[in-house]
Design an enzyme around this catalytic site. Structure first.
Site, short mmCIF file in Angstrom:
data_model
loop_
_atom_site.label_atom_id
_atom_site.label_comp_id
_atom_site.label_asym_id
_atom_site.label_seq_id
_atom_site.Cartn_x
_atom_site.Cartn_y
_atom_site.Cartn_z
N ALA A 146 39.63 39.20 46.74
CA ALA A 146 39.39 39.78 45.42
C ALA A 146 38.09 39.25 44.82
O ALA A 146 37.45 39.92 44.02
CB ALA A 146 40.55 39.47 44.49
N GLY A 203 45.33 44.73 46.88
CA GLY A 203 45.11 43.33 47.21
C GLY A 203 45.39 42.58 45.94
O GLY A 203 46.16 43.05 45.11
N CYS A 204 44.72 41.46 45.75
CA CYS A 204 44.95 40.71 44.52
C CYS A 204 43.99 41.21 43.44
O CYS A 204 43.17 40.46 42.92
CB CYS A 204 44.77 39.22 44.77
SG CYS A 204 45.88 38.63 46.03
N ILE A 205 44.07 42.51 43.21
CA ILE A 205 43.17 43.11 42.22
C ILE A 205 43.97 43.92 41.22
O ILE A 205 45.11 44.25 41.46
CB ILE A 205 42.10 44.01 42.87
CG1 ILE A 205 42.78 45.15 43.67
CG2 ILE A 205 41.21 43.19 43.78
CD1 ILE A 205 41.84 46.25 44.03
N SER A 225 43.66 38.96 37.97
CA SER A 225 43.87 40.41 37.99
C SER A 225 45.01 40.82 37.07
O SER A 225 44.91 41.79 36.32
CB SER A 225 44.19 40.88 39.41
OG SER A 225 43.08 40.66 40.24
#
Lengths: 499, 268, 159, 110
Positions: free
Chosen positions: A240, D108-110, A465
């Site tokens: 990320a 994902g980690c988003i 996030s």
């Protein structure tokens, strides 16, 4: 991409324990994994016909492999001390989101099939058959647990719902009923190399763009090297950090720190992911497979040290499991911790006076720090217990003049999860995520009211996030979330050592 | 009922309780022993101490003692449960120590030890009220706090009721109905030293007091259910990886035998 | 009838127990289990009854009787009780051939101690009261106690 | 899930992304945008096209910063920021714009 169909919880004037509302989150359900993803991870593509038998056998197998599971299923006395500790319960009021309520979904089945009392007197001891309803409850509620371990801190026996959730998810995978979000991501790690599915060229392109940005901004050639054999340090960030805000600014911060340290470093396109979702699904095998990529990259690039970026669960797997899963790391330099956290790395440099930091660069920010759950309760930094709390704060304080902690029962090992950890950071679980963020948002509100805090720094890709997504629901701005290494990067005075 | 009937009756109860006591002890020891064996044999494949955790074994011992003796985590969690649990468990220990007088012949031990047994008696006597208070507090929480009621099954209530029966019958025997403790001790010593022939003599039989029969029946039941119930928290707490592991994952490699077999053996 | 069945059942079970012992054939003894063996009382209370109450009752409740007397006497100043510690002592505590009385602080010779030390029950009576018959005391005391003993002879006086 | 585009059925996954990326055309993009109550303007198309070109080259959507920079270069510095992109795609340029552009959802980690 539908609009939210739920109400954001209101801040509580004082933290009362909510009244239970059974079943309110029963239908909050993440998408089920697809056959291809399942098979890439070594699981049946879809729910097998004899799922009940397979699930019971799998539970039996796990009971012989994990002492934690066996002891935790036996030992709970239903004392109730955990009942008000889970952020998802506080936010949703669903009693199956109380740690003991969640654990009991598995414990009831354990009692029915594996204990004498449950076989003979199921009603008396609350033992239940593994029905399809139960299996669905497992799926729904074990994917409403972020495995943050807050309950384990308060349990008189240290019972950790994370361990129970991991076991339940592994059973679900074993019967072909996995979760799409986690399993799709693990599949991408195997096929492409990281959670986001960024191929090497895309990473290189991104890093080159960032090098340009730093040059434009500072006039200094700070390199963000990839796949450079013979570097001293292999640096493993969460993917990320290549991709989204505010993570990217953290990556720039790491680059500046390495630049100033004079220590050669490289990232790897093979091990381009710090995160390890194998842990989320409780799979030793998958967690090991993901971890081995880091060992392979370290060997291929002939590095002497491994440093991890800001990623909470990654740090848990790295700190607590990497040596077990992918060790021994005899080929690395033993004078440094194996592996090391970027905060430890930066802190050491600060201690040595190797970094010149201009605190006033962050004077427009009044900062608080969110202890990421897995860093706080499953790992350590430095050489003393609790270093995981001290070191990031010391790094922040070295870069900022205005630092304020949130209320003491919401930080350190009592920290609340961001609400998106453990495989929940997916859009269809937005209701759970927003509601689960309530306690952290209340703490942030308090420190905002008391100290006019403008930014919440953290060291986890998921936290960043999750927060950028959910803080607007609570009246904050997504820009208020910041990487610790963005603060470092903004304060660092480049090239002073070279002159 | 005439004297002969009563004697016959007590002959029966004497044998019944003696046998039950053996069966219960056997179940308790074998059951808990098996569970401990099982816990010992089940590997903990990963380092999962809840941190901050001690860095040394000595530190773990201290952490464990704080948990087992002072219920440290429970104290952080909930002051009411802690208070009731602490009172109940503390009182229970004192009461158990008080009951040593039925299991030790003064001739078996040196006097200072016996003096300690004597010394504990008045404390144990009044600890019984503390125990009942603690139990009632725990029961009240279970009954009146909604989320506690939600997580409680019948066995959770019954366990408290069983302990209350033991406590109340004990208190009644100490303060109201009374029994012949000398005769009971003769019975108990005969049981634990396997002097079964003594039971032919009335001086070694169970005293014919209904409250004693109730008290012992409840204790025997408790011993029997112990290894099959949540009472396993007593040995279990010592095996909790979250509490008993040393925080040294980076320094010392920790691998379970099954993991070596499954993943590492073919490579070497 | 019921008692008989129980007796038979009890004997069967006892037989089962005994058959498990290695030396089951040996004669019945008390084995290694000691029981208190208090000195015999000087006299019987009556022809039907050795003590002021039936033995069963005395074994269970003597402390209660004496405590009630204590409370009445000390707290309320009334010497009305039917039970008297002095009388117990006078009847139950005997001297050896040299005229020495056993100690109430150690050993098991003393009537009270024989059971009390066995059951780990401390006695606080003798912090104030004499633990053996007081020979020097005037006969008046003996009279009083004998009067009391007499008065106990009437039925239905137990509490 | 499926949508009807000019009489042709196009399959979507449960999150509203194309199951077969080859199904994409500009009309599909318009229908997908209309589901989110967005009418695609020239500004949207600039982004969508950039995403598709980038995907062709790298098999992944561009990082947000890469996207903003590219848009900034093309349309001027005032548009080269994520605020501008969020105005166009309120659910996030990465996820929403990718959907309209027919790319897989970045996760994902988003």
């Amino acid at each position: 991409m539908a609009k939210a169909k739920f109400e954001t919880p209101e801040f509580r004037p004082y933290p009362v324990i909510p009244v239970i509302k059974p079943g309110v989150m029963k239908d909050s359900r993440s998408f089920v994994s697809k056959p291809g993803m399942q098979e890439s991870l070594g699981y049946p593509g879809e729910l097998v016909d004899n799922w009940q038998e397979v699930a019971i056998n799998k539970l039996g197998e796990l009971l012989t492999k994990y002492r934690s599971l066996r002891v935790y299923l036996d030992t709970c006395v239903k004392c109730g001390s955990c009942t008000d500790k889970c952020h998802y319960f506080i936010g949703t009021n669903d009693p199956k989101n109380m740690p003991v309520g969640r654990q009991d979904l598995l414990r009831q089945v354990y009692r029915r099939y594996f204990t004498l009392a449950g076989k003979l007197f199921p009603k008396l001891v609350g033992a239940k058959d593994l029905t399809r309803d139960m299996l669905d409850d497992w799926y729904n509620y074990f994917h409403q647990c972020s495995q943050c371990r807050r309950c384990s801190v308060y349990c008189p026996y240290g019972i950790d719902t994370a361990e129970i959730s991991m076991a339940a998810r592994e059973i679900l995978d074993a019967v072909g009923y996995g979760q799409k979000y986690c399993n799709e991501i693990i599949e991408k790690v195997y096929k492409i190399g990281n959670n986001l599915g960024l191929p090497g060229p895309a990473i290189r392109n991104t890093l080159e763009g960032l090098e340009e940005d730093i040059k434009d901004e500072t006039g200094v050639d700070v390199r963000l090297p990839l796949d450079e054999e013979g570097a001293e340090v292999l640096f493993v960030p969460p993917s990320a950090d290549f991709f989204v805000e505010p993570h990217v600014d953290g990556l720039i911060g790491y680059g500046k720190v390495f630049h100033q340290s004079g220590i050669s470093w490289t990232m790897s396109s093979h091990a381009s992911e710090a995160g390890n979702f194998g842990m989320f699904i409780g799979s030793y095998e998958n967690m090991r497979r993901v971890s081995m990529r880091i060992r392979e990259a370290a060997l291929d690039l002939k590095v002497k040290r491994i440093v991890f970026g800001e990623c909470g669960h990654a740090w848990r797997v790295a700190y607590a499991f990497l040596n077990t899963l992918a060790g021994p790391f005899d080929f690395l330099d033993k004078r440094y911790p194996i592996p090391q956290h970027i905060c430890e790395f930066t802190y050491d440099l600060i201690q040595k006076g190797a970094l010149k930091l201009d605190k006033s660069a962050n004077d427009h920010r009044r900062v608080t720090y969110h202890d990421s759950c897995n860093v706080a309760r499953a790992t350590r930094m430095g050489h003393k217990p609790g270093g995981q709390f001290v070191i990031p704060r010391e790094v922040i304080k070295a870069c900022c003049n205005h630092f304020y902690d949130m209320p003491s029962d919401t930080i350190y090992d009592e920290t609340y999860c961001c609400g998106g950890g453990g495989g929940l950071l997916t859009d269809e679980l937005m209701e759970v995520r927003v509601k689960g963020a309530l306690p952290r948002m209340e703490a942030l509100k308090q420190v905002t009211d008391d100290h006019q805090v403008t930014h919440m720094a953290t060291i986890c890709a998921i936290c960043k996030s999750q927060f950028t997504k959910v803080v607007p629901y609570y009246g904050f701005d997504m820009d208020q979330i910041i990487s610790v290494h963005q603060l470092v990067g903004d304060a660092i005075v480049l090239n002073v050592n070279e002159v | 009922m005439g004297g002969g009937n009563k004697e016959a009756l007590m002959g029966f109860w004497t044998t019944f309780y003696a046998l039950s006591f053996y069966v219960a002890t056997l179940i308790l020891i074998l059951g808990v022993g098996y569970k401990i064996y099982q816990y010992t044999k089940t590997p903990a494949p990963l380092k999962i101490p809840t941190t901050p955790a001690p860095l040394t074994t000595g530190g773990v011992v201290i952490r464990m003692l704080l948990e087992v003796i002072l219920f440290k985590s429970l104290f952080r969690s909930n002051k009411w449960i802690w208070l009731f649990a602490m009172i109940f468990h503390g009182a229970l220990w004192v009461i158990l120590l008080r009951h040593l007088r039925y299991f030790i012949d003064p001739q078996w031990v040196i006097y200072p030890i016996w003096e300690l047994v004597e010394l504990i008696q008045p404390f144990g006597k009044y600890a019984s009220f503390a125990m009942l208070f603690g139990l009632l507090g725990l029961l009240a929480r279970r009954l009146f706090v909604e989320r506690m009621r939600y997580i409680s099954s019948a066995s959770d209530y019954l366990m408290l009721v069983l302990l209350l029966v033991i406590g109340v019958s004990g208190v009644l025997m100490s303060f109201v109905t009374r029994t012949d403790i000398v005769q009971f001790k003769a019975f108990m010593l005969s049981v634990i030293s396997f002097q079964w022939q003594n039971f032919e003599l009335s001086a070694y039989q169970m005293p014919p007091d209904s409250m004693l029969l109730v008290h012992l029946a409840a204790v025997i039941l408790l011993m029997i259910v112990f290894p099959f119930s949540k009472l396993l928290h007593a040995p279990g707490v010592f095996f909790s990886p979250g509490r008993n592991q040393v925080d040294n994952a980076r320094e010392k490699r920790h691998v379970a035998p099954w993991a070596i077999k499954q993943f590492e053996a073919p490579q070497t | 009838m019921k008692a008989r069945y129980l007796s038979i059942l009890g004997k069967l079970m006892l037989g089962l127990l005994l058959s498990l012992t290695v030396n089951a054939a040996e004669p019945v003894t008390s084995g290694s289990v000691t029981i208190p063996n208090p000195p015999k009382a000087k006299t019987n209370f009556s022809a039907e009854q050795p003590c002021v109450e039936p033995i069963d009752v005395m074994r269970r409740s003597h402390g209660l009787f004496l405590k009630h007397s204590r409370n009445d006497t000390m707290r309320h100043g009334m010497r009305t009780s039917n039970y008297s510690l002095v009388t117990c002592i006078n009847c139950h505590v005997t001297s050896d051939e040299h005229g020495n009385y056993p100690s109430v602080k150690e050993g098991t010779e003393h009537f009270c101690r024989s059971c009390h030390s066995y059951a780990a029950v401390t006695i606080d009576c003798f912090q104030c009261h004499a633990s053996h018959p007081e020979e020097v005391i005037s006969s008046k005391v003996n009279e009083v106690s004998s009067i009391k003993l007499d008065s106990l002879g009437t039925p239905n006086t137990s509490p | 899930m499926a949508i009807d585009v000019n009489g042709k059925t196009v399959d979507l996954d449960e999150e509203g992304y194309l199951t077969d990326l080859k199904d994409w055309n500009e009309d599909v993009a318009k229908v997908l945008a209309s589901q989110d109550e967005i009418e695609l303007t020239e500004s949207h198309w600039e982004v969508v096209k950039f995403l598709r070109d980038y995907y062709d080259e790298y098999q992944i959507a561009p990082a947000v910063r890469v996207l903003t920079k590219a848009i900034g270069k093309k349309l001027g510095k005032d548009k080269g920021n994520s605020k501008y992109l969020y105005e166009l795609f309120p659910y996030g340029p990465a996820k929403q714009a990718c959907r309209f552009a027919g790319l897989p959802k970045p996760t994902g980690c988003i």
